[in-house]
Design a protein around this motif. Structure first.
Motif, mmCIF file in Angstrom:
data_model
loop_
_atom_site.group_PDB
_atom_site.id
_atom_site.type_symbol
_atom_site.label_atom_id
_atom_site.label_comp_id
_atom_site.label_asym_id
_atom_site.label_seq_id
_atom_site.Cartn_x
_atom_site.Cartn_y
_atom_site.Cartn_z
ATOM 1 N N ALA A 4 9.687 -10.579 -30.582
ATOM 2 C CA ALA A 4 9.894 -10.751 -29.058
ATOM 3 C C ALA A 4 11.211 -11.140 -28.821
ATOM 4 O O ALA A 4 11.865 -11.874 -29.696
ATOM 5 N N VAL A 71 6.312 -8.013 -19.591
ATOM 6 C CA VAL A 71 7.705 -7.977 -19.684
ATOM 7 C C VAL A 71 8.480 -7.863 -18.607
ATOM 8 O O VAL A 71 8.033 -7.173 -17.589
ATOM 9 N N VAL A 89 10.376 -12.560 -20.645
ATOM 10 C CA VAL A 89 10.305 -11.639 -22.115
ATOM 11 C C VAL A 89 11.008 -10.026 -21.688
ATOM 12 O O VAL A 89 10.860 -9.565 -20.684
ATOM 13 N N ARG A 92 9.416 -6.651 -26.470
ATOM 14 C CA ARG A 92 8.361 -6.959 -27.455
ATOM 15 C C ARG A 92 7.786 -5.932 -28.178
ATOM 16 O O ARG A 92 7.647 -4.931 -27.569
#
Length: 94
Positions: A4, A71, A89, A92
């Motif tokens: 990630a 995300v 995030v 990933r």
């Protein structure tokens, strides 16, 4: 192995962390600006950007969010031994 990429903001105070999140989500400040101005982490120079990392490289509380949550959304506050984080995030892969 799953990997990630994420960015984060690390502060000492949970209430301040929540305030930063509200300011980012309302568009008052960008994540990058908030990281540059407020994070305790050297990654602030890069707008909070962390390198790509694999599972097992970060603290468990951090990884729980990075490898499981949505995300492109600001998550947190996430408390770790280092303080309170806002996490986003950015990518990933499994």
């Amino acid at each position: 192995m799953a990997t990630a990429s994420a960015r984060h903001i690390l502060v000492n105070d949970e209430a301040f962390c929540k305030e930063l999140k509200e300011n980012i989500n309302s568009g008052e400040i960008t994540f990058e600006e908030a990281a540059r101005e407020h994070t305790k982490c050297p990654s602030g120079e890069r707008g909070g950007e962390l390198c790509t990392f694999g599972q097992g490289q970060m603290v468990p509380e951090f990884e729980r969010v990075v490898f499981n949550d949505e995300v492109g959304v600001v998550h947190g506050p996430v408390q770790t031994q280092f303080g309170y984080h806002l996490l986003e995030v950015t990518e990933r892969s499994s």
